[in-house]
Design a protein around this motif. Sequence first.
Motif, PDB file in Angstrom:
ATOM      1  N   GLU A 198       0.841  -1.208   0.000  1.00 44.30           N
ATOM      2  CA  GLU A 198       0.000   0.000   0.000  1.00 44.30           C
ATOM      3  C   GLU A 198       0.875   1.257   0.000  1.00 44.30           C
ATOM      4  OE1 GLU A 198      -3.472   2.101   2.736  1.00 44.30           O
ATOM      5  OE2 GLU A 198      -2.895   0.011   3.095  1.00 44.30           O
ATOM      6  N   LEU A 202       1.265   4.006  -2.923  1.00 46.04           N
ATOM      7  CA  LEU A 202       1.100   5.437  -2.636  1.00 46.04           C
ATOM      8  C   LEU A 202       2.319   6.217  -3.105  1.00 46.04           C
ATOM      9  CD1 LEU A 202      -0.755   7.513  -1.292  1.00 46.04           C
ATOM     10  CD2 LEU A 202       0.455   7.089   0.860  1.00 46.04           C
ATOM     11  N   ARG A 205       2.173   6.603  -6.796  1.00 46.93           N
ATOM     12  CA  ARG A 205       1.208   7.625  -7.203  1.00 46.93           C
ATOM     13  C   ARG A 205       1.740   9.033  -6.919  1.00 46.93           C
ATOM     14  NH1 ARG A 205      -4.765   6.666  -5.382  1.00 46.93           N
ATOM     15  NH2 ARG A 205      -5.070   7.998  -7.218  1.00 46.93           N
ATOM     16  N   SER A 542      -4.818   7.597   5.287  1.00 48.35           N
ATOM     17  CA  SER A 542      -4.469   6.990   3.996  1.00 48.35           C
ATOM     18  C   SER A 542      -5.578   7.194   2.980  1.00 48.35           C
ATOM     19  CB  SER A 542      -4.192   5.488   4.181  1.00 48.35           C
ATOM     20  OG  SER A 542      -5.356   4.832   4.679  1.00 48.35           O
ATOM     21  N   ASN A 546      -5.088   9.120  -0.580  1.00 44.78           N
ATOM     22  CA  ASN A 546      -5.420   8.463  -1.843  1.00 44.78           C
ATOM     23  C   ASN A 546      -6.511   9.215  -2.599  1.00 44.78           C
ATOM     24  OD1 ASN A 546      -4.026   5.777  -2.449  1.00 44.78           O
ATOM     25  ND2 ASN A 546      -4.445   5.587  -0.254  1.00 44.78           N
TER      26      ASN A 546
END
Length: 852
Positions: A198, A202, A205, A542, A546
């Motif tokens: 995860e 992230l 991204r 989170s 996101n």
Amino acid sequence: MATLLYRLGKFSYRHRWLVISLWLAVLVAVGGSAAAFHGTMSNNFQIPGTETQRMLDKLKADLPEASGGSAGIVFEAGSSGFDQAGKDAVAAALAKLEKLPTVQSTVNPFETQAELDKAPAAVEQGEKQAAAGNAQLEQARAQLAAGEAQLKAAEEQMAAAGLPAAAIDAQLGPQKAQLAAGKAKLDAGRKQAAEGAEKLALAKRQLQASEGMRFVSEDSRAAIAQVQFKTSINALTPADRQEVQDISHEVSSAGVTALASKEITEDVSQLFGVAEIVGIAVAALALIVMLGTLIAAGLPLLMALVGVAVGVGGTFALTGVIDMSSISPMLALMLGLAVGIDYSLFIVNRHRGQLLAGMDPEESAALATGTSGNAVLFAGLTVVIALAALVVPGLPFLAVMGLSAAATVAVAVVVSLTLTPAVLSLIGPRLISRRAWAKAARHNAEPGHESADRAADAAKSNRGWGGLVTRHPVWSLLAGVVLLGVLALPASQLRLALPDGGSEPVESQAFQAYDLTRKSFGEGVTGPIVVVGELPGGLSDSEAVNKQLDVAEELRSVDKVVAAVPVALSPATGSDGHRTAVFQVIPQDGPASESTVHVVSELRAKGSDIAADTGVTIGLTGQTAGNVDVSEKLGAALPPYLAIVVGLSVILLLLVFRSVVVPLLATGGFLLSLAAAFGAVVAVYQWGWLGAVFDVANPGAVLSFLPIILIGVLFGLAMDYQVFITSGMRESYMHGENARQAVRSGFSHAAAVVTAAAIIMVSVFAGFIFSHLTMVRPLGFAMAFGVLVDAFVVRMTILPAAMYLLGEKAWWLPRWLDRVLPDVDVEGASLERAGARAGAPDDAGEAKELVP
């Protein structure tokens, strides 16, 4: 009104010291108020109620540390790029800037770029570690599966051998416990791997979101630092701006050049520059040539300076309580100087002509105030109404601008009507040179000179420019219309925006910073767009991050967006979670470019898709989006404002000249000169024609509020010239001349003074073409060019040609309308009918003529 002004002029002449003392008291009071109460001017053109203002208010509430203004400082090293000493010098300067009370934070370009440069390697390393971890987990899972199979086979074998369950459990218990521990360890590893995956996703991204962003150029010769202020940029004082620049320039000791952006270098505290003084000097020279003596030339200048001191001083005094743009006092200064000189000139010129004709000085000053002063009052009223009408579009900064300029013009009118006759009383015969007095005395002593003067006037009216135009009226009319039509052609390409650093002079720090930033990082970096997102409630850390990245991806999909970077997230507030996210969108082109306007529009249109896909509501704010809003609002306000001004023009001229045709001619001429002025501005400031002459190094969009201000100002000034020229024609017509000869006579009497007034006004406005405030430059050009073509092409060519062709029809008015309209008597004919003057020349036009 003429009789009232006549009495006012006589009172001012007789009580000169009282009037002068009162004006001195006003000057002292206004000067003291300006010194005591003045505040900081700005170039804040935000409009309350717009999306940009709402988003800014939201930032102030949710993220106050991100609501202040930001600006860039670009650092340039030598050809070899930044060495360690240069980087240390930049870091030291930024650290020193952070200690200033006005600075919230700074962004070190080298540290930020180092993090961006490390990010791809870190992500790659993370992927390798994740792959290795996954392989280990897979191996452990396979070992556990094999252990489970072995344990199950052993258990089945023991059961087949007839061992009881208790014995089996006792014998295989350690292996089962070991297997359970292995499973727990595997589950923990899987959980850790999932969390790592995860975080890695992230990081990927975030890396993707930062694509297209650089803080140090590819060749390492330029670095751009961001300075976040605690207040808006417009709230910074000149001292604050200078302190930021001084600290930034300390890097020069390490061989680094610091260039602050326009937001930091812009100083709007100073009104006068060298160019403005040159413009006034040219106007003074024109006055000396026209009036013949320094005293006579100095009088209109003195009156204009008094009017400007009171009007602009009062404007400054209000800057402490009213948010006022720097253009407001500059506009008031331009107009106050121009109309102040012209209005006083009209009265002084009339008085001078009457004195030379043998009139008593007191009577002459009173009559000049009652006749020329009456026209001055009406002309000033048209300018005041046109400027005050700038409140109609509903834009606060424009309303303040219009009202401050209107107040200054009103003061100029009052100064002309009161202080001018008082000072004329003080000057006495020194207004006219001894040579002119002697010539006038010889002329007046000649028997029958009145008849000779009338004959000379008649002969003179058939010569000169007026005679030429009326001898060839059709060709003159066509030539004037075609000329203005050709000049107006570029106006169809008019594009409005507020200026950026690219519009500054080439030698200025602001332009150099803009140019270096554009070349090193892309033009869009000079004007980023700020996007504010309102997140759904109840998001975890989170989830909020996101969600922010989801929105950033949507923003990047807009055409001609180079980068869309999440820059801030509001703190979580209990169960509400994070509610506000901030993004910086970098367009492909500069903030004043047409493509950036389309980007702003596309981003707003994208808002509905983003809300549907992510549940996030977005809005735009910041300088770039705000400037686009202002330009669009001003563009939308132009048609109704123009309709108001044109309608006002027709009504006022209908009252003054008691004719249906003259107002239509005057209004049509105004529209022609306005279109020609727009065309010239587009050609010079948008296309760059004659850019070297007018110091336009980087042509771009036209100043967004220039058209609406130009409409108001040019309308008022055009009506000034219309009144002074056409009133002479009407006066001659009412005194018995036929309509066509009246055109020539009226033109002959007014031409010299209108020519002088136009030259003076053009000179004053032209002085602002090279102003130290670049925002003022196109405004000065537009006004100077507009007055030039309106005075000499429209009022002195097209108008007399058209009226000559029309003859008697030019003065047609329906009888019922003639009975309804009040008589405003701009020419002051009531004074002559009432016999209010004594010893005046028989010929009414003689007093109007500018005596050489």
